[in-house]
Design a protein around this motif. Structure first.
Motif, PDB file in Angstrom:
ATOM      1  N   THR A   1       0.892  -1.052   0.207  1.00  0.00           N
ATOM      2  CA  THR A   1       0.207  -0.494  -0.056  1.00  0.00           C
ATOM      3  C   THR A   1       0.709   1.435   0.150  1.00  0.00           C
ATOM      4  N   ASP A   2       0.533   2.567  -0.538  1.00  0.00           N
ATOM      5  CA  ASP A   2       1.048   3.199  -0.912  1.00  0.00           C
ATOM      6  C   ASP A   2       0.279   4.379  -1.327  1.00  0.00           C
ATOM      7  N   MET A   3       0.461   5.648   0.249  1.00  0.00           N
ATOM      8  CA  MET A   3      -0.172   6.899  -0.279  1.00  0.00           C
ATOM      9  C   MET A   3       0.641   7.490  -0.521  1.00  0.00           C
ATOM     10  N   LEU A   4      -0.146   8.667  -1.546  1.00  0.00           N
ATOM     11  CA  LEU A   4       0.648  10.168  -2.331  1.00  0.00           C
ATOM     12  C   LEU A   4      -0.249  11.110  -2.060  1.00  0.00           C
ATOM     13  N   HIS A   5       0.474  12.152  -2.214  1.00  0.00           N
ATOM     14  CA  HIS A   5      -0.302  13.430  -1.703  1.00  0.00           C
ATOM     15  C   HIS A   5      -0.271  14.209  -2.857  1.00  0.00           C
ATOM     16  N   GLU A   6      -1.219  15.149  -3.298  1.00  0.00           N
ATOM     17  CA  GLU A   6      -0.315  16.170  -4.446  1.00  0.00           C
ATOM     18  C   GLU A   6       0.643  16.743  -4.432  1.00  0.00           C
ATOM     19  N   THR A   7       1.012  17.801  -3.226  1.00  0.00           N
ATOM     20  CA  THR A   7       2.462  18.473  -2.935  1.00  0.00           C
ATOM     21  C   THR A   7       3.355  17.830  -2.394  1.00  0.00           C
ATOM     22  N   THR A   8       3.091  16.261  -1.761  1.00  0.00           N
ATOM     23  CA  THR A   8       4.319  16.460  -1.912  1.00  0.00           C
ATOM     24  C   THR A   8       4.698  15.282  -2.318  1.00  0.00           C
ATOM     25  N   ASP A   9       4.148  14.358  -3.492  1.00  0.00           N
ATOM     26  CA  ASP A   9       4.113  13.507  -4.243  1.00  0.00           C
ATOM     27  C   ASP A   9       4.341  13.235  -6.015  1.00  0.00           C
ATOM     28  N   PHE A  10       3.500  14.742  -6.375  1.00  0.00           N
ATOM     29  CA  PHE A  10       3.427  15.128  -7.616  1.00  0.00           C
ATOM     30  C   PHE A  10       4.120  15.878  -8.195  1.00  0.00           C
ATOM     31  N   PRO A  11       4.659  16.348  -8.834  1.00  0.00           N
ATOM     32  CA  PRO A  11       5.371  17.171  -9.276  1.00  0.00           C
ATOM     33  C   PRO A  11       4.633  18.110 -10.252  1.00  0.00           C
ATOM     34  N   ALA A  12       4.813  19.398 -10.108  1.00  0.00           N
ATOM     35  CA  ALA A  12       4.749  20.476 -10.284  1.00  0.00           C
ATOM     36  C   ALA A  12       4.352  20.165 -11.452  1.00  0.00           C
ATOM     37  N   GLY A  13       3.317  20.763 -13.186  1.00  0.00           N
ATOM     38  CA  GLY A  13       3.334  19.928 -14.550  1.00  0.00           C
ATOM     39  C   GLY A  13       2.439  18.789 -14.884  1.00  0.00           C
ATOM     40  N   MET A  14       2.341  18.097 -13.477  1.00  0.00           N
ATOM     41  CA  MET A  14       2.332  16.591 -13.995  1.00  0.00           C
ATOM     42  C   MET A  14       0.277  16.935 -14.831  1.00  0.00           C
ATOM     43  N   THR A  15      -0.049  15.755 -15.166  1.00  0.00           N
ATOM     44  CA  THR A  15      -1.675  15.884 -15.901  1.00  0.00           C
ATOM     45  C   THR A  15      -2.399  15.075 -15.102  1.00  0.00           C
ATOM     46  N   ASP A  16      -3.502  14.639 -14.773  1.00  0.00           N
ATOM     47  CA  ASP A  16      -4.502  14.173 -13.987  1.00  0.00           C
ATOM     48  C   ASP A  16      -4.125  12.692 -14.559  1.00  0.00           C
ATOM     49  N   TRP A  17      -3.538  12.494 -15.739  1.00  0.00           N
ATOM     50  CA  TRP A  17      -3.936  11.358 -16.448  1.00  0.00           C
ATOM     51  C   TRP A  17      -1.930  10.775 -15.174  1.00  0.00           C
ATOM     52  N   GLN A  18      -1.329  11.011 -15.570  1.00  0.00           N
ATOM     53  CA  GLN A  18       0.162  10.754 -15.280  1.00  0.00           C
ATOM     54  C   GLN A  18      -0.562  11.129 -13.591  1.00  0.00           C
ATOM     55  N   VAL A  19      -1.116  11.351 -13.033  1.00  0.00           N
ATOM     56  CA  VAL A  19      -1.076  11.335 -11.564  1.00  0.00           C
ATOM     57  C   VAL A  19      -1.369   9.852 -11.761  1.00  0.00           C
ATOM     58  N   GLY A  20      -2.500   9.306 -12.444  1.00  0.00           N
ATOM     59  CA  GLY A  20      -3.148   7.995 -11.651  1.00  0.00           C
ATOM     60  C   GLY A  20      -2.140   7.105 -12.199  1.00  0.00           C
ATOM     61  N   TRP A  21      -1.278   7.055 -13.467  1.00  0.00           N
ATOM     62  CA  TRP A  21      -0.085   6.003 -14.091  1.00  0.00           C
ATOM     63  C   TRP A  21       0.822   5.757 -12.639  1.00  0.00           C
ATOM     64  N   MET A  22       0.989   7.379 -12.112  1.00  0.00           N
ATOM     65  CA  MET A  22       1.878   7.529 -10.833  1.00  0.00           C
ATOM     66  C   MET A  22       1.644   6.943  -9.617  1.00  0.00           C
ATOM     67  N   ALA A  23       0.134   6.631  -9.468  1.00  0.00           N
ATOM     68  CA  ALA A  23      -0.383   5.976  -8.098  1.00  0.00           C
ATOM     69  C   ALA A  23      -0.124   4.403  -8.261  1.00  0.00           C
ATOM     70  N   VAL A  24      -0.385   4.196  -9.161  1.00  0.00           N
ATOM     71  CA  VAL A  24      -0.610   2.576  -9.480  1.00  0.00           C
ATOM     72  C   VAL A  24       0.836   1.963  -9.213  1.00  0.00           C
ATOM     73  N   ALA A  25       2.156   3.222 -10.344  1.00  0.00           N
ATOM     74  CA  ALA A  25       3.586   2.386 -10.687  1.00  0.00           C
ATOM     75  C   ALA A  25       4.783   2.829  -9.109  1.00  0.00           C
ATOM     76  N   VAL A  26       4.110   3.575  -8.082  1.00  0.00           N
ATOM     77  CA  VAL A  26       5.142   3.224  -7.042  1.00  0.00           C
ATOM     78  C   VAL A  26       4.511   1.662  -6.458  1.00  0.00           C
ATOM     79  N   THR A  27       2.877   1.160  -6.276  1.00  0.00           N
ATOM     80  CA  THR A  27       2.586  -0.567  -5.973  1.00  0.00           C
ATOM     81  C   THR A  27       3.192  -0.999  -6.354  1.00  0.00           C
ATOM     82  N   LEU A  28       3.392  -0.963  -8.591  1.00  0.00           N
ATOM     83  CA  LEU A  28       4.247  -2.310  -8.699  1.00  0.00           C
ATOM     84  C   LEU A  28       5.479  -2.101  -8.746  1.00  0.00           C
ATOM     85  N   SER A  29       6.048  -1.323  -8.203  1.00  0.00           N
ATOM     86  CA  SER A  29       7.313  -1.180  -7.904  1.00  0.00           C
ATOM     87  C   SER A  29       7.420  -2.484  -7.383  1.00  0.00           C
TER      88      SER A  29
END
Length: 288
Positions: free
Chosen positions: A37-65
């Motif tokens: 399980t991984d928890m991600l927050h906008e201000t600490t984990d999603f770099p500025a300029g990310m699209t919402d599609w990339q936010v969803g991608w990263m949320a899954v990628a960290v757990t699959l890693s």
């Protein structure tokens, strides 16, 4: 206080062995299930300029890693989305679905709530044969230390090297490589999303041997001056490569781009070019 110190606190309440790996390991018939399980927050984990599609991608990628680091095959993903604005949900879910599809997983459920700050919790499940499971503990004498690919690329993007923006915003978990490494007989493994130096110290904490790394052998981010690139490779967070120990005889490993960066040593210390390597990387910290 940092998150590693809080992990030790949790280890006074539940079995600390449960905290030693990237995933929990659960018996599942003839196989083992792994869960992360991984928890991600906008201000600490999603770099500025990310699209919402990339936010969803990263949320899954960290757990699959995390699942990849155990030598396991990913299966199911659940997402709990604390949503600040409802119009963001569709693109986030599309990105999460596409990441799952790219690496053989499936979103099977989750939860939805209203939050002031976008917060996503991803939970991933995978399976692995017991003989192919790889833990952080298991380093053996005469092993070498290796990584699966270039280090410091995500941090290079944050430092202004735009050629590495995709590595930062659309990380690629090393799922196929993790499965191959598990079958090949590596002795210990973890992912290095918090930086190489910190990851080596994490391995040190659960093994009775240490590590000596040669910085000239590190695979560095392209297009960055060498001294800066080496610093980013050692301490930069956001990479989704795998760090592992293995007997030299298994190299080269078909299907895996592996770079030997050092060796296991008897002393319980982490060295870089013969000097102690600072325990530094990406850490959540609390003041006071």
């Amino acid at each position: 206080m940092d998150e590693r110190a809080l992990h030790r606190l949790i280890g006074t309440i539940i079995d600390p062995e449960r905290l030693a790996d990237d995933c929990a390991v659960i018996p599942c018939g003839d196989l083992l299930a792994v869960a992360s399980t991984d928890m991600l927050h906008e201000t600490t984990d999603f770099p500025a300029g990310m699209t919402d599609w990339q936010v969803g991608w990263m949320a899954v990628a960290v757990t699959l890693s995390d699942i990849a680091s155990m030598g396991a095959t990913p299966g199911e993903v659940l997402l709990a989305v604390g949503l600040d604005r409802p119009e963001r949900l569709f693109d986030i879910m599309e990105g999460a679905r596409d990441c799952c599809a790219a690496f053989g997983a499936e979103i099977v459920g989750g939860d939805l709530d209203a939050h002031r700050e976008l917060t996503i919790v991803s939970t991933g499940l995978g399976t692995v044969a017991p003989e192919h499971l790889v833990r952080r503990r298991g380093v053996r004498p005469n092993d070498v230390i290796a990584v699966t690919g270039p280090l410091g690329e995500a941090q290079a993007a944050l430092a202004g090297y735009d050629r590495h923006r995709k590595e930062l915003l659309e990380p690629q978990p090393r799922v196929a490589e993790g499965e191959v490494l598990g079958r090949a007989g590596v002795s210990a493994m973890m992912d290095i999303s918090d930086g190489l130096a910190l990851s080596l110290h994490d391995l040190l904490a659960v093994n009775d041997r240490g590590f000596a790394v040669e910085t000239a052998r590190l695979p560095l981010p392209a297009g960055v001056p060498e001294d800066e690139a080496r610093e980013l490779a050692l301490y930069g967070g956001g990479d989704f490569e795998l760090l592992f120990s293995a007997p030299p005889a298994i190299f080269p490993i078909p299907g895996v781009e592996a770079h030997i960066i050092g060796k296991v040593i008897p002393e319980r210390v982490v060295l870089a070019d013969g000097k102690p390597l600072e325990r530094r990387g990406y850490l959540h910290e609390w003041s006071g």
